[in-house]
Design a protein around this motif. Structure first.
Motif, mmCIF file in Angstrom:
data_model
loop_
_atom_site.group_PDB
_atom_site.id
_atom_site.type_symbol
_atom_site.label_atom_id
_atom_site.label_comp_id
_atom_site.label_asym_id
_atom_site.label_seq_id
_atom_site.Cartn_x
_atom_site.Cartn_y
_atom_site.Cartn_z
ATOM 1 N N LEU A 45 0.812 -1.223 0.000
ATOM 2 C CA LEU A 45 0.000 0.000 0.000
ATOM 3 C C LEU A 45 0.845 1.274 0.000
ATOM 4 N N GLU A 46 2.126 1.146 -0.354
ATOM 5 C CA GLU A 46 2.990 2.330 -0.310
ATOM 6 C C GLU A 46 2.535 3.427 -1.262
ATOM 7 N N ASP A 47 1.875 3.065 -2.359
ATOM 8 C CA ASP A 47 1.349 4.091 -3.278
ATOM 9 C C ASP A 47 0.302 4.956 -2.589
ATOM 10 N N HIS A 48 -0.325 4.417 -1.558
ATOM 11 C CA HIS A 48 -1.349 5.155 -0.813
ATOM 12 C C HIS A 48 -0.781 5.792 0.450
ATOM 13 N N GLY A 49 0.496 5.539 0.732
ATOM 14 C CA GLY A 49 1.126 6.107 1.925
ATOM 15 C C GLY A 49 0.507 5.603 3.215
ATOM 16 N N VAL A 50 0.125 4.323 3.234
ATOM 17 C CA VAL A 50 -0.568 3.752 4.376
ATOM 18 C C VAL A 50 0.234 2.576 4.930
ATOM 19 N N THR A 51 0.424 2.556 6.239
ATOM 20 C CA THR A 51 1.068 1.425 6.903
ATOM 21 C C THR A 51 0.021 0.363 7.228
ATOM 22 N N THR A 52 0.467 -0.802 7.653
ATOM 23 C CA THR A 52 -0.492 -1.847 8.017
ATOM 24 C C THR A 52 -1.328 -1.431 9.222
ATOM 25 N N GLN A 129 -5.329 -3.016 -4.522
ATOM 26 C CA GLN A 129 -4.047 -3.466 -3.961
ATOM 27 C C GLN A 129 -4.263 -4.427 -2.785
ATOM 28 N N ILE A 130 -5.262 -4.153 -1.966
ATOM 29 C CA ILE A 130 -5.564 -5.044 -0.848
ATOM 30 C C ILE A 130 -5.962 -6.419 -1.374
ATOM 31 N N ASN A 131 -6.823 -6.448 -2.380
ATOM 32 C CA ASN A 131 -7.248 -7.735 -2.950
ATOM 33 C C ASN A 131 -6.090 -8.484 -3.592
ATOM 34 N N GLU A 132 -5.196 -7.774 -4.285
ATOM 35 C CA GLU A 132 -4.002 -8.408 -4.855
ATOM 36 C C GLU A 132 -3.125 -8.984 -3.747
ATOM 37 N N PHE A 133 -2.971 -8.232 -2.666
ATOM 38 C CA PHE A 133 -2.163 -8.684 -1.533
ATOM 39 C C PHE A 133 -2.765 -9.945 -0.918
ATOM 40 N N TYR A 134 -4.071 -9.937 -0.714
ATOM 41 C CA TYR A 134 -4.743 -11.114 -0.161
ATOM 42 C C TYR A 134 -4.559 -12.322 -1.081
ATOM 43 N N GLN A 135 -4.743 -12.097 -2.371
ATOM 44 C CA GLN A 135 -4.641 -13.192 -3.339
ATOM 45 C C GLN A 135 -3.233 -13.796 -3.319
ATOM 46 N N ALA A 136 -2.216 -12.944 -3.339
ATOM 47 C CA ALA A 136 -0.838 -13.442 -3.327
ATOM 48 C C ALA A 136 -0.498 -14.098 -1.985
ATOM 49 N N SER A 137 -0.968 -13.515 -0.900
ATOM 50 C CA SER A 137 -0.671 -14.053 0.430
ATOM 51 C C SER A 137 -1.330 -15.404 0.663
ATOM 52 N N LEU A 138 -2.492 -15.595 0.087
ATOM 53 C CA LEU A 138 -3.257 -16.825 0.317
ATOM 54 C C LEU A 138 -3.191 -17.782 -0.879
ATOM 55 N N ALA A 139 -2.165 -17.614 -1.721
ATOM 56 C CA ALA A 139 -1.982 -18.515 -2.852
ATOM 57 C C ALA A 139 -1.915 -19.947 -2.334
ATOM 58 N N GLU A 140 -2.585 -20.826 -3.024
ATOM 59 C CA GLU A 140 -2.633 -22.258 -2.686
ATOM 60 C C GLU A 140 -3.443 -22.562 -1.429
ATOM 61 N N PHE A 141 -4.170 -21.578 -0.902
ATOM 62 C CA PHE A 141 -5.085 -21.819 0.214
ATOM 63 C C PHE A 141 -6.480 -22.020 -0.362
ATOM 64 N N SER A 142 -7.118 -23.101 0.008
ATOM 65 C CA SER A 142 -8.523 -23.302 -0.356
ATOM 66 C C SER A 142 -9.382 -22.537 0.647
ATOM 67 N N ASN A 143 -10.668 -22.410 0.355
ATOM 68 C CA ASN A 143 -11.575 -21.800 1.335
ATOM 69 C C ASN A 143 -11.558 -22.588 2.635
#
Length: 173
Positions: A45-52, A129-143
């Motif tokens: 989220l650096e493009d938005h200047g936001v920390t976690t 960006q949040i959705n991309e982050f979630y998708q990459a972070s949870l790669a290979e995770f099923s529901n």
């Protein structure tokens, strides 16, 4: 001590050592994961200047249950951080025009935190960006994997809350 008792004691010691090793590895892995979440989430989220931390606050405030505002104490409890830790982050978000703090009419000592229109727009702009982050972070995770992870993390969180209360603290200390 007979040989059966000695063998049983050795078995118990081996199990205890195994359990201790597993617990240590689990908590070290949680520590690593939390650090990586903070680092990679902030980069995402650096493009938005936001920390976690700011991301978590904006997300909590964007939740429909927070519509109309949420008290600082309730927000601290929700995020499981101290009011002191929250104060600085809220000040930075307020200075950027993303949140407002208003006096609670029922208790003049309390403040309600609300997203501003600009804060809502920023939250909406962050979603890809949040959705991309979630998708990459949870790669290979099923529901099912996600549900199981949430279940075990909730059990662990509840144990931490109980431990904190036994230690004389509160969730938002």
């Amino acid at each position: 001590m007979n040989s059966r008792s000695a063998s049983s004691a050795q078995d118990t010691a081996a199990v205890d050592a195994l359990t201790a090793g597993l617990r240590n590895r689990l908590f070290f892995r949680l520590y690593q994961t939390a650090n990586l979440l903070n680092k990679t989430g902030t980069r995402a989220l650096e493009d938005h200047g936001v920390t976690t931390q700011q991301w978590a606050i904006l997300g909590a405030l964007a939740d429909p249950r927070s519509q109309g505002g949420i008290s600082v104490g309730d927000l601290a409890g929700l995020l499981m951080v101290s009011r002191q830790n929250l104060t600085g982050v809220l000040s930075r978000l307020e200075a950027r025009g993303l949140i407002t703090r208003t006096v609670d009419e029922r208790d003049k000592r309390s403040r309600f935190i609300c997203l501003t229109d600009e804060g809502l727009q920023r939250w909406a702009a962050m979603q890809p960006q949040i959705n991309e982050f979630y998708q990459a972070s949870l790669a290979e995770f099923s529901n099912s994997d996600i549900i199981a992870a949430m279940h075990y993390l909730e059990k662990l969180r509840n144990n931490f809350i109980a431990l904190e209360q036994e230690q004389g603290g509160t969730e938002s200390d």
